[in-house]
Design a protein around this motif. Structure first.
Motif, mmCIF file in Angstrom:
data_model
loop_
_atom_site.group_PDB
_atom_site.id
_atom_site.type_symbol
_atom_site.label_atom_id
_atom_site.label_comp_id
_atom_site.label_asym_id
_atom_site.label_seq_id
_atom_site.Cartn_x
_atom_site.Cartn_y
_atom_site.Cartn_z
ATOM 1 N N VAL A 283 -16.344 76.980 -51.741
ATOM 2 C CA VAL A 283 -16.164 75.680 -51.479
ATOM 3 C C VAL A 283 -14.920 75.419 -50.712
ATOM 4 O O VAL A 283 -13.569 76.062 -51.062
ATOM 5 C CB VAL A 283 -15.982 74.814 -52.557
ATOM 6 N N SER A 284 -14.773 74.649 -49.514
ATOM 7 C CA SER A 284 -13.458 74.583 -49.004
ATOM 8 C C SER A 284 -12.670 73.336 -49.311
ATOM 9 O O SER A 284 -13.434 72.534 -50.036
ATOM 10 C CB SER A 284 -13.670 74.240 -47.319
ATOM 11 N N VAL A 285 -11.337 73.362 -49.257
ATOM 12 C CA VAL A 285 -10.524 72.411 -49.747
ATOM 13 C C VAL A 285 -11.013 70.872 -49.214
ATOM 14 O O VAL A 285 -10.901 69.980 -49.813
ATOM 15 C CB VAL A 285 -9.057 72.578 -49.582
ATOM 16 N N GLU A 286 -11.337 71.062 -47.813
ATOM 17 C CA GLU A 286 -11.765 69.890 -47.192
ATOM 18 C C GLU A 286 -12.995 69.322 -47.627
ATOM 19 O O GLU A 286 -13.127 67.980 -47.851
ATOM 20 C CB GLU A 286 -11.837 70.113 -45.931
ATOM 21 N N GLN A 287 -14.177 70.106 -48.070
ATOM 22 C CA GLN A 287 -15.385 69.642 -48.712
ATOM 23 C C GLN A 287 -15.098 68.871 -49.907
ATOM 24 O O GLN A 287 -15.593 67.916 -50.256
ATOM 25 C CB GLN A 287 -16.163 70.971 -48.924
ATOM 26 N N ALA A 288 -14.226 69.549 -50.842
ATOM 27 C CA ALA A 288 -13.944 69.108 -52.063
ATOM 28 C C ALA A 288 -13.258 67.836 -52.078
ATOM 29 O O ALA A 288 -13.527 66.873 -52.725
ATOM 30 C CB ALA A 288 -13.018 70.094 -53.028
ATOM 31 N N ARG A 289 -12.371 67.582 -51.152
ATOM 32 C CA ARG A 289 -11.559 66.513 -50.918
ATOM 33 C C ARG A 289 -12.439 65.274 -50.480
ATOM 34 O O ARG A 289 -12.522 64.287 -50.900
ATOM 35 C CB ARG A 289 -10.423 66.511 -50.072
ATOM 36 N N ALA A 290 -13.332 65.600 -49.557
ATOM 37 C CA ALA A 290 -14.282 64.723 -49.007
ATOM 38 C C ALA A 290 -15.236 64.235 -50.007
ATOM 39 O O ALA A 290 -15.441 62.945 -50.149
ATOM 40 C CB ALA A 290 -15.101 65.374 -47.795
ATOM 41 N N LEU A 291 -15.648 64.987 -50.895
ATOM 42 C CA LEU A 291 -16.849 64.698 -51.857
ATOM 43 C C LEU A 291 -16.203 63.744 -52.922
ATOM 44 O O LEU A 291 -16.697 62.780 -53.205
ATOM 45 C CB LEU A 291 -16.974 65.681 -52.660
ATOM 46 N N ILE A 292 -14.812 63.843 -53.191
ATOM 47 C CA ILE A 292 -13.892 63.103 -54.015
ATOM 48 C C ILE A 292 -13.973 61.671 -53.674
ATOM 49 O O ILE A 292 -14.076 60.538 -54.122
ATOM 50 C CB ILE A 292 -12.666 63.613 -54.493
ATOM 51 N N HIS A 293 -13.402 61.677 -52.349
ATOM 52 C CA HIS A 293 -13.087 60.379 -51.554
ATOM 53 C C HIS A 293 -14.386 59.828 -51.442
ATOM 54 O O HIS A 293 -14.253 58.284 -51.320
ATOM 55 C CB HIS A 293 -12.515 60.643 -50.269
ATOM 56 N N SER A 294 -15.620 60.295 -51.274
ATOM 57 C CA SER A 294 -16.838 59.710 -50.857
ATOM 58 C C SER A 294 -16.935 58.753 -52.076
ATOM 59 O O SER A 294 -17.558 57.720 -51.876
ATOM 60 C CB SER A 294 -17.847 60.650 -50.611
ATOM 61 N N ALA A 295 -16.701 59.050 -53.429
ATOM 62 C CA ALA A 295 -17.008 58.457 -54.741
ATOM 63 C C ALA A 295 -15.945 57.463 -54.988
ATOM 64 O O ALA A 295 -15.934 56.427 -55.565
ATOM 65 C CB ALA A 295 -17.565 59.457 -55.716
ATOM 66 N N TYR A 296 -14.786 58.059 -54.893
ATOM 67 C CA TYR A 296 -13.402 57.324 -55.301
ATOM 68 C C TYR A 296 -12.473 57.271 -54.041
ATOM 69 O O TYR A 296 -11.501 58.013 -54.203
ATOM 70 C CB TYR A 296 -12.712 57.993 -56.366
ATOM 71 N N PRO A 297 -12.746 56.550 -53.103
ATOM 72 C CA PRO A 297 -11.808 56.252 -51.839
ATOM 73 C C PRO A 297 -10.400 55.945 -52.152
ATOM 74 O O PRO A 297 -9.351 56.642 -51.177
ATOM 75 C CB PRO A 297 -12.411 55.164 -51.048
ATOM 76 N N ASN A 298 -10.079 55.484 -53.348
ATOM 77 C CA ASN A 298 -8.708 55.048 -53.497
ATOM 78 C C ASN A 298 -8.037 55.561 -54.489
ATOM 79 O O ASN A 298 -6.956 55.358 -55.172
ATOM 80 C CB ASN A 298 -8.684 53.531 -53.840
ATOM 81 N N LEU A 299 -8.703 56.899 -54.800
ATOM 82 C CA LEU A 299 -8.043 57.650 -56.029
ATOM 83 C C LEU A 299 -6.361 58.167 -55.634
ATOM 84 O O LEU A 299 -6.635 58.781 -54.322
ATOM 85 C CB LEU A 299 -9.097 58.873 -56.301
ATOM 86 N N TRP A 300 -5.661 58.381 -56.452
ATOM 87 C CA TRP A 300 -4.200 58.677 -56.289
ATOM 88 C C TRP A 300 -4.336 59.935 -55.564
ATOM 89 O O TRP A 300 -4.789 60.888 -56.136
ATOM 90 C CB TRP A 300 -3.565 58.547 -57.661
ATOM 91 N N ARG A 301 -3.675 60.392 -54.350
ATOM 92 C CA ARG A 301 -3.622 61.535 -53.803
ATOM 93 C C ARG A 301 -3.111 62.678 -54.539
ATOM 94 O O ARG A 301 -3.770 63.648 -54.420
ATOM 95 C CB ARG A 301 -2.708 61.371 -52.423
ATOM 96 N N PRO A 302 -2.204 62.560 -55.259
ATOM 97 C CA PRO A 302 -1.380 63.813 -55.932
ATOM 98 C C PRO A 302 -2.637 64.306 -57.025
ATOM 99 O O PRO A 302 -2.706 65.473 -57.320
ATOM 100 C CB PRO A 302 -0.509 63.209 -56.798
ATOM 101 N N LEU A 303 -3.599 63.327 -57.572
ATOM 102 C CA LEU A 303 -4.349 63.734 -58.575
ATOM 103 C C LEU A 303 -5.478 64.411 -57.974
ATOM 104 O O LEU A 303 -5.912 65.378 -58.539
ATOM 105 C CB LEU A 303 -4.931 62.393 -59.304
ATOM 106 N N VAL A 304 -5.806 63.888 -56.701
ATOM 107 C CA VAL A 304 -6.931 64.744 -55.989
ATOM 108 C C VAL A 304 -6.400 66.137 -55.672
ATOM 109 O O VAL A 304 -7.175 67.077 -55.771
ATOM 110 C CB VAL A 304 -7.478 63.922 -54.746
#
Lengths: 274, 114
Positions: A243-264
């Motif tokens: 899994v690439s970091v971009e894939q993981a980040r994109a998946l999280i953002h798709s569900a929680y677009p406003n999630l605090w970035r350091p947590l992501v």
């Protein structure tokens, strides 16, 4: 004076808790008494036999002490003090003079090992664990702003079992961040078994985002991922190369677009290095 | 010696020691011997019991002690205890008390006590 007599009398006197004047009085009388009991022109053997008849020095000291003190309360008081001293002898304690919010800035209170034994038909702990309470607390049980101990509770906690806002320990129960063999947190949990709003670990169970060998959450990324939004490597382990970091980040953002970035960033951290 | 016997004897030893010292001075070991002999070995006193009682009697002024040279013990000294006038008065009083105690006890125990 005969060596046997001196040794015996010294032993008896050493067990008697009395003032110097009384000890001198006893010493003189016991010496003379042994010579009388041994007989006229006493030989060493006769002296030895007389001493043997007088019995165990400890027993004689008990008998002497029983009658020497009309008021035994003083002796009992001393006994309590000695026990109190012994109770603290195998502990280390430091308490800083400076205080904050009524608590010492630093309190260290540690025992040097526990004793266990049988008492009243059940296993009992020999004494209570040493409790430290302070802004910085270090102890068997530590409670404070920063707490380090077997059992640690407070703001930032490190311990075998840690409970508080941010916890690091064998078992960590945290309100914000928990890290440990077993980590349970109201916020982020990281550990062998991680349970929280956000979880990262061998087995990660989360309300929102889980990343792990087995991951179960709304967003789940892992060897086996169970959730609404999933990225699974399908091999029971978190193979970060799949899994690439971009894939993981994109998946999280798709569900929680406003999630605090350091947590992501923390959650996608395993995928950053390939 | 069982505990009951020990406690009963302990209370009376002070009076018995005064009684032994009434007529002549004696040293500690001698007092133990006399007590045992005269009681048919019933009162076998130990050193740990004897000396605290002697100290109490001496500190109360009922007896007094003096160290004396002896010929038969390599010149070692021996402490002799003797009774004072105050001790004699105390012994009279103690005898009365003891008599009352025995009489009252017999009244309660009746024929079961010889």
């Amino acid at each position: 004076m005969n060596r046997q007599i001196e040794e015996y009398v010294d032993q008896v006197i050493s067990y008697v808790d009395a003032g110097e004047k009384m000890k001198r009085r006893l010493r003189e009388d016991l010496r003379a008494h042994i010579l009388d009991a041994a007989g006229a022109g006493a030989s060493d053997d006769q002296i030895g036999a007389a001493i043997a008849r007088m019995g165990d020095p400890k027993e004689m000291a008990v008998e002497l002490s029983d009658l020497l003190y009309d008021d035994k309360r003083e002796v009992v008081r001393e006994l309590i003090e000695v026990r109190e001293e012994l109770r603290h002898a195998d502990r280390y304690e430091y308490k800083s003079k400076r205080t904050l919010f009524g608590l010492p800035l630093v309190h260290i209170h540690m025992s040097r090992g526990y004793r266990y034994g049988w008492g009243h038909g059940r296993v009992r702990m020999g004494r209570r664990p040493a409790v430290a309470k302070g802004i910085i607390a270090i102890g068997d049980v530590a409670v404070g702003g920063v707490a380090i101990g077997g059992l640690a509770a407070g703001g930032l906690c490190f311990g075998g079992v840690a409970l508080g806002l941010m916890c690091f320990g064998g078992i960590g129960l945290a309100l914000l961040i928990g890290l440990g063999g077993i980590a349970i947190s109201g916020g982020l949990a990281m550990g062998g078994l991680a349970i929280g709003q956000f979880a990262f670990g061998g087995c990660a169970l989360a309300a929102q985002v889980a990343v792990g060998g087995y991951a179960k959450a709304v967003v789940a990324i892992g060897g086996q991922a169970v959730g609404e939004y999933t990225l699974s490597t399908g091999d029971n382990s978190l193979n970060a190369t799949m899994v690439s970091v971009e894939q993981a980040r994109a998946l999280i953002h798709s569900a929680y677009p406003n999630l605090w970035r350091p947590l992501v960033d923390v959650l996608v951290w395993p995928f950053m290095f390939h | 010696m069982n505990e009951m016997s020990r406690q009963l004897k302990k209370g009376i030893l002070e009076i018995l020691l005064l009684q032994l010292l009434q007529d002549e001075a004696a040293y500690g070991y001698e007092l133990m011997q006399r007590l045992s002999e005269r009681s048919g070995d019933y009162f076998t006193m130990k050193e740990g019991t004897l000396y605290p009682i002697l100290y109490r009697l001496e500190d109360s002024g009922y007896i007094q002690s003096v160290w004396e040279e002896t010929r038969d013990r390599r010149g070692a000294q021996r402490k002799y205890y003797s009774m004072t006038e105050q001790g004699r008065d105390y012994l009279d009083h103690a005898r009365d008390e003891l008599n009352q105690l025995i009489t009252a006890t017999k009244k309660i125990m009746g024929g079961e006590m010889r």
